[in-house]
Motif scaffolding. Structure first.
Motif, PDB file in Angstrom:
ATOM      1  N   PRO A  99       0.673  -1.089  -0.046  1.00 33.76           N
ATOM      2  CA  PRO A  99      -0.147  -0.202   0.117  1.00 33.76           C
ATOM      3  C   PRO A  99       0.977   1.349   0.028  1.00 33.76           C
ATOM      4  O   PRO A  99       0.400   2.208  -0.693  1.00 33.76           O
ATOM      5  CB  PRO A  99      -0.890  -0.114   1.247  1.00 33.76           C
ATOM      6  N   GLN A 100       2.035   1.230   0.747  1.00 31.50           N
ATOM      7  CA  GLN A 100       2.593   2.486   0.965  1.00 31.50           C
ATOM      8  C   GLN A 100       3.499   2.891  -0.458  1.00 31.50           C
ATOM      9  O   GLN A 100       3.641   4.156  -0.825  1.00 31.50           O
ATOM     10  CB  GLN A 100       3.732   2.363   2.109  1.00 31.50           C
ATOM     11  N   ASN A 101       3.703   1.960  -1.235  1.00 28.43           N
ATOM     12  CA  ASN A 101       3.960   2.090  -2.721  1.00 28.43           C
ATOM     13  C   ASN A 101       3.138   2.358  -3.725  1.00 28.43           C
ATOM     14  O   ASN A 101       3.476   2.623  -4.891  1.00 28.43           O
ATOM     15  CB  ASN A 101       5.171   1.231  -3.200  1.00 28.43           C
ATOM     16  N   GLY A 102       1.817   2.544  -3.316  1.00 27.83           N
ATOM     17  CA  GLY A 102       0.709   2.556  -4.254  1.00 27.83           C
ATOM     18  C   GLY A 102      -0.263   1.518  -4.521  1.00 27.83           C
ATOM     19  O   GLY A 102      -1.083   1.459  -5.399  1.00 27.83           O
ATOM     20  N   GLY A 103      -0.056   0.555  -3.689  1.00 31.52           N
ATOM     21  CA  GLY A 103      -0.707  -0.793  -4.253  1.00 31.52           C
ATOM     22  C   GLY A 103      -2.299  -0.372  -4.175  1.00 31.52           C
ATOM     23  O   GLY A 103      -2.834   0.337  -3.329  1.00 31.52           O
ATOM     24  N   PRO A 104      -3.110  -1.123  -4.914  1.00 27.23           N
ATOM     25  CA  PRO A 104      -2.747  -2.220  -5.771  1.00 27.23           C
ATOM     26  C   PRO A 104      -2.452  -1.826  -7.138  1.00 27.23           C
ATOM     27  O   PRO A 104      -1.641  -2.694  -7.568  1.00 27.23           O
ATOM     28  CB  PRO A 104      -4.156  -3.096  -5.940  1.00 27.23           C
ATOM     29  N   ILE A 105      -2.478  -0.663  -7.617  1.00 25.19           N
ATOM     30  CA  ILE A 105      -2.275  -0.271  -8.786  1.00 25.19           C
ATOM     31  C   ILE A 105      -1.603   1.274  -8.764  1.00 25.19           C
ATOM     32  O   ILE A 105      -2.344   2.176  -8.307  1.00 25.19           O
ATOM     33  CB  ILE A 105      -3.051  -0.719  -9.815  1.00 25.19           C
ATOM     34  N   ARG A 106      -0.464   1.420  -9.401  1.00 26.89           N
ATOM     35  CA  ARG A 106       0.087   2.891  -9.596  1.00 26.89           C
ATOM     36  C   ARG A 106       0.454   2.864 -10.956  1.00 26.89           C
ATOM     37  O   ARG A 106       1.131   1.878 -11.581  1.00 26.89           O
ATOM     38  CB  ARG A 106       1.223   2.979  -8.409  1.00 26.89           C
ATOM     39  N   LEU A 107       0.816   4.207 -11.372  1.00 29.59           N
ATOM     40  CA  LEU A 107       1.569   4.771 -12.619  1.00 29.59           C
ATOM     41  C   LEU A 107       3.222   4.645 -12.253  1.00 29.59           C
ATOM     42  O   LEU A 107       3.586   5.069 -11.265  1.00 29.59           O
ATOM     43  CB  LEU A 107       1.144   6.128 -12.791  1.00 29.59           C
ATOM     44  N   LEU A 108       3.848   4.542 -13.261  1.00 28.02           N
ATOM     45  CA  LEU A 108       5.404   4.888 -13.426  1.00 28.02           C
ATOM     46  C   LEU A 108       5.813   5.585 -14.545  1.00 28.02           C
ATOM     47  O   LEU A 108       5.522   4.895 -15.875  1.00 28.02           O
ATOM     48  CB  LEU A 108       6.171   3.544 -13.257  1.00 28.02           C
TER      49      LEU A 108
END
Ligand SMILES: Nc1nc2c(c(=O)[nH]1)N[C@H]1C(S)=C(S)[C@@H](COP(=O)(O)O)O[C@H]1N2
Ligand SMILES: [Mo]
Length: 316
Positions: A217-226
């Motif tokens: 979650p802290q890194n953007g879970g469940p889905i994030r842009l890069l």
């Protein structure tokens, strides 16, 4: 049918990952299935003295980062995620954030508006793993192996209208779980956007995993842009809606500080932030300072996107 590709960070190893296991990891942004797949990289990272440690070697692959992976514990405990607070230590606050079930709304100028369950979406996407450099506008940087799929693949599914010019990413706004949202002077929800051409670029990526595990979650879970050629604030976390439009939308940071954070936000060592230099960056983990590169080193893939935009403020 899913085909396992060799991951760039499986340094010099010709290991074959059993398909069932690989699948677990890939659905992996989505639940407990991925725990069995700590992945070779994780194993390598835990190798002790006497052997080359994985984080000392630069991974190869389709987009070789040219530097060692950031140790997982650093990449997952030093975060920017204002919904959970303005400090870097939000991992424990974010820990209980529910990432499943999750769905993503696709709307605006598309053939058919829809709400897709993330599980179903991922099954239709060409999942792969990529190592990307990440450069925060605050001048720290990391190098991370992500699992996910190209944004271009989602766009093929979404079928935007010919007149659509921008893709807008809206992120989760969970008042119960995200204490940062109480800071009402911020223009929530966190929204970021790209031109259609930027979004279709092969580097634009949606991640559902990192280090061979579900995206925490802290890194953007469940889905994030890069978007590795842009400053990190463009890479929106916990995406709930992707819309297509013909008008440039207001974006979170450009609204807060238009003189410091623009729409384009491409990395450029020669264009300082009004309050600090962007010439070099500090690597998470080692603290080493390294020179920053134009487009964060991804110029060969993206510079042509901007050849007709010389009058725009491309680098802030
Ligand atoms: N929703 C949301 N996405 C966000 C942010 C945020 O505050 N909220 N911060 C951004 C910034 S400034 C950076 S540098 C990266 C940090 O990603 P990381 O915590 O995985 O390193 O997320 C970006 N995405
Ligand atoms: Mo950032």
């Amino acid at each position: 049918m899913f085909i396992h590709r060799r991951r760039g960070w499986e340094i010099g190893q010709a290991e074959v990952t059993p398909e069932a296991v690989a699948r677990g990891g890939f659905r992996g942004g989505l639940g407990r299935r991925s725990v069995g797949r700590l992945g070779l990289a994780a194993c390598l990272l835990s190798v002790g003295y006497g052997q080359a440690r994985a984080e000392d070697a630069a991974p190869e692959g389709k987009y070789p980062p040219g530097r060692a992976l950031t140790p997982e514990r650093d990449a997952t405990t030093y975060n920017n995620y204002y919904e959970f607070g303005t400090s870097k230590a939000i991992a424990s606050t974010a820990a209980g954030f529910p990432t499943s079930p999750w769905s993503v709304q696709i709307d605006g100028m598309v053939k058919q508006k829809r709400n897709v369950a993330l599980d179903d979406l991922v099954k239709q996407m060409p999942v792969e793993e990529r190592v990307y450099r990440h450069r925060c506008v605050e001048a720290w940087a990391m190098t991370v192996p992500w699992t996910g799929f190209p944004l271009a693949a989602l766009m093929r599914l979404a079928e935007p209208d010919a007149g659509a010019k921008y893709v807008v990413f809206q992120t989760a706004e969970d008042r119960k779980r995200m204490p940062g949202l109480r800071q009402s002077w911020y223009p929530w929800p966190y929204v970021e956007a790209l031109t259609i051409d930027e979004a279709a670029n092969e580097l634009a990526f949606l991640a559902t995993g990192m280090y061979g595990k579900a995206l925490p979650p802290q890194n953007g879970g469940p889905i994030r842009l890069l978007l590795p050629w842009k400053y990190g604030f463009k890479s929106a976390k916990a995406i709930v809606k992707i819309s297509f439009t013909d008008t440039r939308p207001k974006t979170f940071w450009a609204e807060i500080g238009p003189d410091e954070y623009g729409f384009w936000a491409n990395v450029n060592p020669d264009v300082p932030h009004p309050r600090w230099s962007q010439a070099s960056e500090r690597l998470l983990g080692t603290g080493e300072m390294v020179p920053t590169q134009i487009y964060n080193g991804y110029g060969p893939f993206v510079a042509q996107l901007y050849s007709d935009k010389k009058n725009e403020k491309l680098f802030m």
